[in-house]
Design a protein around this motif. Structure first.
Motif, short mmCIF file in Angstrom:
data_model
loop_
_atom_site.label_atom_id
_atom_site.label_comp_id
_atom_site.label_asym_id
_atom_site.label_seq_id
_atom_site.Cartn_x
_atom_site.Cartn_y
_atom_site.Cartn_z
N GLN A 260 0.82 -1.21 0.00
CA GLN A 260 0.00 0.00 0.00
C GLN A 260 0.86 1.27 0.00
O GLN A 260 0.33 2.38 0.11
N TRP B 283 2.22 2.81 -2.28
CA TRP B 283 1.91 3.73 -3.37
C TRP B 283 0.96 4.84 -2.91
O TRP B 283 1.01 5.96 -3.43
N ARG B 284 0.14 4.53 -1.93
CA ARG B 284 -0.82 5.54 -1.46
C ARG B 284 -0.11 6.77 -0.88
O ARG B 284 -0.63 7.88 -0.95
N ALA C 119 0.71 9.07 -3.76
CA ALA C 119 -0.40 9.37 -4.67
C ALA C 119 -0.60 10.88 -4.81
O ALA C 119 -0.92 11.57 -3.83
N CYS D 206 -2.88 12.05 -12.81
CA CYS D 206 -2.41 10.65 -12.88
C CYS D 206 -1.13 10.55 -13.72
O CYS D 206 -0.23 9.79 -13.37
N CYS E 186 1.93 11.08 -11.76
CA CYS E 186 2.29 10.09 -10.74
C CYS E 186 3.45 9.24 -11.27
O CYS E 186 3.54 8.98 -12.46
N VAL F 222 3.62 3.96 -9.04
CA VAL F 222 2.45 4.36 -8.26
C VAL F 222 1.18 4.16 -9.10
O VAL F 222 0.20 3.59 -8.65
N ARG F 223 1.27 4.62 -10.34
CA ARG F 223 0.10 4.51 -11.23
C ARG F 223 -0.26 3.03 -11.45
O ARG F 223 -1.43 2.66 -11.44
N CYS G 181 -1.77 1.63 -8.28
CA CYS G 181 -3.09 2.25 -8.11
C CYS G 181 -4.11 1.57 -9.03
O CYS G 181 -5.21 1.22 -8.60
N ASP H 118 -4.87 -1.94 -7.88
CA ASP H 118 -5.74 -1.90 -6.71
C ASP H 118 -7.18 -1.61 -7.12
O ASP H 118 -8.13 -2.26 -6.66
N ARG I 44 -9.07 6.40 -11.99
CA ARG I 44 -8.12 5.73 -11.08
C ARG I 44 -6.98 5.19 -11.92
O ARG I 44 -7.21 4.65 -12.99
N GLY I 45 -5.78 5.30 -11.40
CA GLY I 45 -4.63 4.70 -12.06
C GLY I 45 -4.42 5.17 -13.49
O GLY I 45 -3.91 4.41 -14.32
#
Ligand code: SF4
Length: 88
Positions: A4, A6-7, A10, A35, A38, A42-43, A46, A49, A65-66
């Motif tokens: 987690q 990456w959060r 973000a 995005c 990022c 991370v992307r 994300c 996830d 997202r992502g």
């Protein structure tokens, strides 16, 4: 919780979250630009996830997202479901 991490990096945490959920017909470009800034890892984390959660919950994805729109993620989820059905 290492997966987690990456959060913590973000970039969406630094901007108005509403840009990731534009009203119907609204532009997603501002969110996609964030995005795009990022870090790639991370992307990727994300997006992985988001897809995992959305696959588990079912229904339609929402928001950006992502680096992908809800529509794009829905297409990926549809392809994965079709591939899983073919493999079964
Ligand atoms: S890729 Fe987009 S949604 Fe994901 S952490 Fe980065 S800014 Fe947020």
């Amino acid at each position: 919780m290492a997966d987690q991490e990456w959060r913590l990096a973000a970039l969406c945490a630094q901007v108005d979250p509403e840009i990731f959920f534009p009203e119907k017909g609204g532009s997603v470009m501002a969110a996609l630009r964030v995005c795009g800034r990022c870090e790639p890892w991370v992307r990727q984390a994300c997006l992985a996830d988001a897809l995992a959660v959305e696959a588990e919950l079912g229904g339609s994805p929402a928001g950006v997202r992502g680096g992908m729109t809800a529509k794009d993620r829905e297409a990926i989820l549809r392809q994965r479901r079709a591939a899983a059905r073919e493999a079964a």
